[in-house]
Design an enzyme around this catalytic site. Structure first.
Site, PDB file in Angstrom:
ATOM      1  N   HIS A  47       0.820  -1.224   0.000  1.00 18.89           N
ATOM      2  CA  HIS A  47       0.000   0.000   0.000  1.00 18.89           C
ATOM      3  C   HIS A  47       0.851   1.271   0.000  1.00 18.89           C
ATOM      4  CE1 HIS A  47      -3.577  -2.328   0.582  1.00 18.89           C
ATOM      5  NE2 HIS A  47      -3.252  -2.725   1.796  1.00 18.89           N
ATOM      6  N   ASP A  96      -2.698 -10.606  -2.353  1.00 20.12           N
ATOM      7  CA  ASP A  96      -3.228 -10.119  -1.075  1.00 20.12           C
ATOM      8  C   ASP A  96      -4.678  -9.686  -1.319  1.00 20.12           C
ATOM      9  OD1 ASP A  96      -2.103  -8.749   1.751  1.00 20.12           O
ATOM     10  OD2 ASP A  96      -3.821  -7.713   0.860  1.00 20.12           O
ATOM     11  N   HIS A 151      -6.283  -7.234  -0.366  1.00 17.11           N
ATOM     12  CA  HIS A 151      -6.450  -5.792  -0.556  1.00 17.11           C
ATOM     13  C   HIS A 151      -5.778  -5.357  -1.849  1.00 17.11           C
ATOM     14  CE1 HIS A 151      -6.666  -6.595   3.845  1.00 17.11           C
ATOM     15  NE2 HIS A 151      -7.760  -5.869   3.696  1.00 17.11           N
ATOM     16  N   ASP A 175      -4.607 -12.887   3.432  1.00 20.48           N
ATOM     17  CA  ASP A 175      -5.852 -12.369   3.995  1.00 20.48           C
ATOM     18  C   ASP A 175      -7.072 -12.645   3.116  1.00 20.48           C
ATOM     19  OD1 ASP A 175      -4.634 -10.568   2.297  1.00 20.48           O
ATOM     20  OD2 ASP A 175      -4.479  -8.951   3.767  1.00 20.48           O
TER      21      ASP A 175
HETATM   22  C1  9RB Z   1      -9.834   2.932   8.955  1.00 22.84           C
HETATM   23  C2  9RB Z   1      -9.597   2.530   7.669  1.00 22.84           C
HETATM   24  C3  9RB Z   1      -8.078  -0.637   6.838  1.00 22.84           C
HETATM   25  C4  9RB Z   1      -6.729  -0.444   6.736  1.00 22.84           C
HETATM   26  C5  9RB Z   1      -5.886  -1.466   6.304  1.00 22.84           C
HETATM   27  C6  9RB Z   1      -6.411  -2.694   6.008  1.00 22.84           C
HETATM   28  C7  9RB Z   1      -5.593  -3.846   5.538  1.00 22.84           C
HETATM   29  C8  9RB Z   1      -4.399  -3.767   5.034  1.00 22.84           C
HETATM   30  C9  9RB Z   1      -3.757  -4.937   4.475  1.00 22.84           C
HETATM   31  C10 9RB Z   1      -7.763  -2.892   6.121  1.00 22.84           C
HETATM   32  C11 9RB Z   1      -8.598  -1.873   6.525  1.00 22.84           C
HETATM   33  C12 9RB Z   1     -10.361   3.306   6.857  1.00 22.84           C
HETATM   34  C13 9RB Z   1      -9.232   2.373  10.185  1.00 22.84           C
HETATM   35  C14 9RB Z   1     -10.420   3.247   5.381  1.00 22.84           C
HETATM   36  O1  9RB Z   1      -3.762  -6.045   4.952  1.00 22.84           O
HETATM   37  N1  9RB Z   1      -3.171  -4.828   3.326  1.00 22.84           N
HETATM   38  O2  9RB Z   1      -2.665  -5.866   2.655  1.00 22.84           O
HETATM   39  N2  9RB Z   1      -8.990   0.346   7.235  1.00 22.84           N
HETATM   40  N3  9RB Z   1      -8.738   1.557   7.293  1.00 22.84           N
HETATM   41  N4  9RB Z   1     -11.041   4.187   7.604  1.00 22.84           N
HETATM   42  N5  9RB Z   1     -10.737   3.947   8.862  1.00 22.84           N
HETATM   43  C15 9RB Z   1     -11.248   4.714   9.980  1.00 22.84           C
HETATM   44 ZN    ZN Z   2      -4.047  -7.229   2.801  1.00 19.41          ZN
END
Ligand code: 9RB
Ligand code: ZN
Length: 377
Positions: free
Chosen positions: A143, A180, A182, A268
């Protein structure tokens, strides 16, 4: 020839601190302090299973090292590196840029080592010391964009290794396959206008980053056609994923004819992950691996480097990782004890909504294909 394997104990010391999953703890909001999802155990336990299962005896250890400023600055801005350097010296560390990617004091040197481990795997594969290699690293990277960390990533480990392969080792064309769950937004953004790097990301539609990784993100300028996204609906299992590999990923890599394939390997999309809603089994991850190895054998003498990204179930990820490494080495040491439980659920077969997405991507790639290599006469 053997499979390389890079891991360093300090990856377990990358400190994402106390949190409530992915939110900062906040008692007033009811957010009871716990650990960050991206905590050390999942990857440490995968490494321990590699050792305890005995598979380690069939792998060639690739020593890790810290990536240098020069290597990091090939893909990141000096401002980003300076921010990480400054915060890394603070008593409590800092955040890589988006407020949900914390790191502890001294985190810079661990993030450097994660990138350096992938570089060393690339060098081992290019030197022919090993046939292919797996870098089990923390923090993850896919990311991270040029000017910031993001989504638990500090530096883009894969992008740094890709640029190393090109600028230092003279590798011309590289395909990055990101399984992944994401979207591999950071890697995609760094090569979006580059015709010599194909980025293919297969992910759950619209999970993270929000509204990123749609089918119509296809690269720009000379790189038009060289970005491919497969945003699958929630609930997709091995059937939907393998359909996408067979209809899109493998043909696209084959047509691109890379000199090296780099995989962003997250677990994931696994059927027991807390951060996504896919159903992939350990056998599914092994099947992805088989397909990538086979197409790399056709294109580039099997040169594949995998870099670990996400995956947040500490009991299941180790078996997914072991399945990938068993496929790479061709040595089977252990069955996945969770397999019967997960495969006994329904939902693994290809579903119409999944086939529709894959058909949409196939049509998009038919309109805008990645540029094939210019063959010397
Ligand atoms: C939050 C947000 C996320 C951030 C990172 C991941 C996974 C990353 C990974 C999933 C959800 C948002 C806390 C948008 O494993 N990458 O490979 N969420 N992020 N808004 N808010 C408040
Ligand atoms: Zn991921």
């Amino acid at each position: 020839m053997a499979t390389g394997y890079a891991y360093h104990e300090v990856f377990g010391w990358h400190d994402t601190s106390s949190a409530t999953g992915l939110l900062p703890s906040d008692p007033a909001a009811g957010l009871q302090p716990y650990s960050h999802f991206e905590h050390p155990d999942t990857k440490r336990r995968m490494h321990e299973l590699v050792v305890v299962s005995g598979l380690i005896d069939h792998l060639v250890r690739v020593p890790t090292r810290e990536a240098t400023d020069e290597e990091i600055l090939r893909v990141h801005s000096p401002e980003h590196l300076e921010r990480i350097r400054t915060q890394s010296e603070l008593p409590k560390g800092g955040d890589a840029g988006d407020g949900i990617s914390p790191f502890g004091r001294g985190g810079l040197s661990i993030a450097r080592r994660a990138a350096g481990a992938v570089i060393e795997c690339v060098d081992a594969v290019l030197a022919g010391t090993v046939a292919d290699a797996y870098a089990l690293v923390r923090p993850p990277g896919h990311h991270a964009v040029a000017d910031s960390g993001m989504g638990f990533c500090i530096f883009n480990n894969v992008a740094i290794a890709v640029e190393h392969a090109r600028t230092v080792r003279g590798v011309e064309r590289i395909a990055v396959v990101d399984w992944d769950v994401h979207h591999g937004n950071g890697t995609q953004s760094m090569f979006y206008a580059d015709p010599d790097v194909l980025t293919v990301s297969i992910h759950q539609d619209n999970v993270f980053p929000p509204r990123s990784g749609a089918v119509d993100e296809r690269g720009e300028g000379a790189g038009r056609g060289c970005a491919i996204n497969i945003p699958l609906p929630p609930g997709t299992g091995d059937g939907g994923y393998l359909h996408a590999f067979d209809e899109v990923i493998v043909p696209a890599v084959r047509a691109f004819r890379p000199d090296l394939v780099v995989v962003s390997s997250g677990f994931d999309a696994g059927g027991m992950d807390p951060l996504a809603r896919q159903m992939v089994t350990s056998e599914g991850f092994a099947a992805f691996t088989r397909r990538v190895l086979d197409v790399a054998a056709e294109c580039c003498a099997g040169r594949v480097v995998m870099a670990h990204e996400g995956g947040y179930n500490p009991v299941f990820v180790p078996f997914c990782g072991l399945a990938v490494l068993q496929e790479m080495t061709g040595v089977h040491v252990l069955d996945d004890p969770f397999h019967a439980l997960l495969s006994g659920m329904t939902g693994h077969d290809l579903k119409p909504a999944e086939a529709d997405v894959v058909a949409e991507v196939v049509a998009s790639v038919a309109r805008d294909a990645p540029r094939p290599p210019v063959l010397s006469t």
